[in-house]
Design a protein around this motif. Structure first.
Motif, PDB file in Angstrom:
ATOM      1  N   SER A  69       0.835  -1.200   0.000  1.00  0.00           N
ATOM      2  CA  SER A  69       0.000   0.000   0.000  1.00  0.00           C
ATOM      3  C   SER A  69       0.873   1.254   0.000  1.00  0.00           C
ATOM      4  CB  SER A  69      -0.932   0.010   1.214  1.00  0.00           C
ATOM      5  OG  SER A  69      -0.222   0.319   2.384  1.00  0.00           O
ATOM      6  N   ALA A  70       0.341   2.315  -0.565  1.00  0.00           N
ATOM      7  CA  ALA A  70       1.066   3.585  -0.638  1.00  0.00           C
ATOM      8  C   ALA A  70       1.388   4.117   0.752  1.00  0.00           C
ATOM      9  CB  ALA A  70       0.260   4.605  -1.437  1.00  0.00           C
ATOM     10  N   GLU A  71       0.587   3.757   1.756  1.00  0.00           N
ATOM     11  CA  GLU A  71       0.852   4.173   3.134  1.00  0.00           C
ATOM     12  C   GLU A  71       2.104   3.509   3.689  1.00  0.00           C
ATOM     13  OE1 GLU A  71      -2.178   2.972   2.165  1.00  0.00           O
ATOM     14  OE2 GLU A  71      -3.342   4.821   2.216  1.00  0.00           O
ATOM     15  N   GLU A  72       2.431   2.334   3.159  1.00  0.00           N
ATOM     16  CA  GLU A  72       3.572   1.575   3.657  1.00  0.00           C
ATOM     17  C   GLU A  72       4.888   1.908   2.946  1.00  0.00           C
ATOM     18  OE1 GLU A  72       2.470  -2.729   4.828  1.00  0.00           O
ATOM     19  OE2 GLU A  72       1.254  -2.226   3.077  1.00  0.00           O
ATOM     20  N   ILE A  73       4.822   2.711   1.909  1.00  0.00           N
ATOM     21  CA  ILE A  73       6.029   3.063   1.157  1.00  0.00           C
ATOM     22  C   ILE A  73       6.441   4.485   1.538  1.00  0.00           C
ATOM     23  CG2 ILE A  73       7.076   3.349  -1.125  1.00  0.00           C
ATOM     24  CD1 ILE A  73       4.787   1.542  -2.219  1.00  0.00           C
ATOM     25  N   SER A  74       7.620   4.609   2.129  1.00  0.00           N
ATOM     26  CA  SER A  74       8.117   5.937   2.497  1.00  0.00           C
ATOM     27  C   SER A  74       9.082   6.435   1.418  1.00  0.00           C
ATOM     28  CB  SER A  74       8.836   5.902   3.846  1.00  0.00           C
ATOM     29  OG  SER A  74      10.077   5.221   3.734  1.00  0.00           O
ATOM     30  N   LEU A  75       9.299   7.732   1.431  1.00  0.00           N
ATOM     31  CA  LEU A  75      10.310   8.293   0.532  1.00  0.00           C
ATOM     32  C   LEU A  75      11.661   7.633   0.786  1.00  0.00           C
ATOM     33  CD1 LEU A  75       9.609  12.133   0.465  1.00  0.00           C
ATOM     34  CD2 LEU A  75       9.428  10.526  -1.416  1.00  0.00           C
ATOM     35  N   MET A  76      11.954   7.360   2.045  1.00  0.00           N
ATOM     36  CA  MET A  76      13.231   6.736   2.388  1.00  0.00           C
ATOM     37  C   MET A  76      13.362   5.355   1.758  1.00  0.00           C
ATOM     38  SD  MET A  76      16.110   7.276   3.812  1.00  0.00           S
ATOM     39  CE  MET A  76      16.083   8.419   5.172  1.00  0.00           C
ATOM     40  N   ASP A  77      12.272   4.603   1.670  1.00  0.00           N
ATOM     41  CA  ASP A  77      12.321   3.288   1.030  1.00  0.00           C
ATOM     42  C   ASP A  77      12.834   3.408  -0.395  1.00  0.00           C
ATOM     43  OD1 ASP A  77      11.229   2.035   3.300  1.00  0.00           O
ATOM     44  OD2 ASP A  77       9.176   2.271   2.560  1.00  0.00           O
ATOM     45  N   VAL A  78      12.349   4.401  -1.103  1.00  0.00           N
ATOM     46  CA  VAL A  78      12.732   4.596  -2.499  1.00  0.00           C
ATOM     47  C   VAL A  78      14.175   5.081  -2.599  1.00  0.00           C
ATOM     48  CG1 VAL A  78      12.149   5.751  -4.667  1.00  0.00           C
ATOM     49  CG2 VAL A  78      10.331   5.128  -3.060  1.00  0.00           C
ATOM     50  N   VAL A  79      14.538   6.028  -1.757  1.00  0.00           N
ATOM     51  CA  VAL A  79      15.902   6.561  -1.772  1.00  0.00           C
ATOM     52  C   VAL A  79      16.913   5.458  -1.469  1.00  0.00           C
ATOM     53  CG1 VAL A  79      17.496   8.163  -0.648  1.00  0.00           C
ATOM     54  CG2 VAL A  79      15.192   8.923  -1.234  1.00  0.00           C
ATOM     55  N   LYS A  80      16.624   4.625  -0.478  1.00  0.00           N
ATOM     56  CA  LYS A  80      17.530   3.525  -0.126  1.00  0.00           C
ATOM     57  C   LYS A  80      17.792   2.624  -1.326  1.00  0.00           C
ATOM     58  CE  LYS A  80      16.455   2.820   4.752  1.00  0.00           C
ATOM     59  NZ  LYS A  80      15.789   1.915   5.710  1.00  0.00           N
ATOM     60  N   VAL A  81      16.743   2.283  -2.044  1.00  0.00           N
ATOM     61  CA  VAL A  81      16.873   1.367  -3.172  1.00  0.00           C
ATOM     62  C   VAL A  81      17.621   2.000  -4.338  1.00  0.00           C
ATOM     63  CG1 VAL A  81      15.544   0.167  -4.974  1.00  0.00           C
ATOM     64  CG2 VAL A  81      14.862  -0.025  -2.578  1.00  0.00           C
ATOM     65  N   ILE A  82      17.334   3.238  -4.644  1.00  0.00           N
ATOM     66  CA  ILE A  82      17.883   3.853  -5.858  1.00  0.00           C
ATOM     67  C   ILE A  82      19.203   4.578  -5.606  1.00  0.00           C
ATOM     68  CG2 ILE A  82      17.481   5.527  -7.699  1.00  0.00           C
ATOM     69  CD1 ILE A  82      14.522   4.814  -7.544  1.00  0.00           C
ATOM     70  N   ASP A  83      19.255   5.439  -4.616  1.00  0.00           N
ATOM     71  CA  ASP A  83      20.458   6.252  -4.376  1.00  0.00           C
ATOM     72  C   ASP A  83      21.340   5.710  -3.252  1.00  0.00           C
ATOM     73  OD1 ASP A  83      19.872   8.049  -6.383  1.00  0.00           O
ATOM     74  OD2 ASP A  83      19.251   9.667  -5.051  1.00  0.00           O
TER      75      ASP A  83
END
Length: 145
Positions: A69-83
């Motif tokens: 769910s979109a509630e469970e995805i933080s900006l940090m989750d995305v940053v960790k994976v990509i950057d």
């Protein structure tokens, strides 16, 4: 602060959250709507799918969707994976003394920058994709990013 790759990933995830459907959205549609080159976006989304942030289905009715769910995805989750976490863990000007726990002297900007780094980290950890998508909806805006 964030790479273009990371920004594109965040934009695509917000786009999928705004779609708010159980059906998958094709890469060509996402790329066209967000004005991002399709081959580049495809690589980004595959990395996010590999890390369970997105789901990916191949075939004529395939595409991408949110992995949770979109509630469970933080900006940090995305940053960790990509950057990765370098922005939050390394010296702003690249000196080793800031990241060495044994060092007695830090870089000249360390004491002023550390509170900003921590505040930014908290912002990224506490901001969900759902919150961003809701803000866009409430403003009546589109994801014209």
């Amino acid at each position: 602060m964030l790479s273009n790759t990371c920004k594109y990933g965040i934009r695509a995830i917000i786009y999928l959250a705004l779609e708010n459907s159980d059906k998958k959205v094709g890469i060509k549609q996402i790329a066209e709507d967000l004005d991002i080159p399709s081959p580049f976006l495809s690589k980004i989304l595959q990395v996010l799918a590999k890390n369970k942030i997105l789901t990916s289905t191949k075939g004529p009715h395939g595409g991408f969707g949110l992995g949770k769910s979109a509630e469970e995805i933080s900006l940090m989750d995305v940053v960790k994976v990509i950057d990765g976490m370098d922005f939050f863990e390394t010296c702003l000007i690249g000196l080793k003394s800031c990241t060495d726990p044994e060092a007695s002297v830090r870089c000249p900007i360390h004491n002023q920058y550390e509170p900003i780094r921590q505040e930014t980290r908290q912002l990224f950890e506490n901001t969900s994709i759902a919150k961003l998508a809701d803000s866009i909806k409430l403003s009546g805006g589109e994801i014209r990013i």
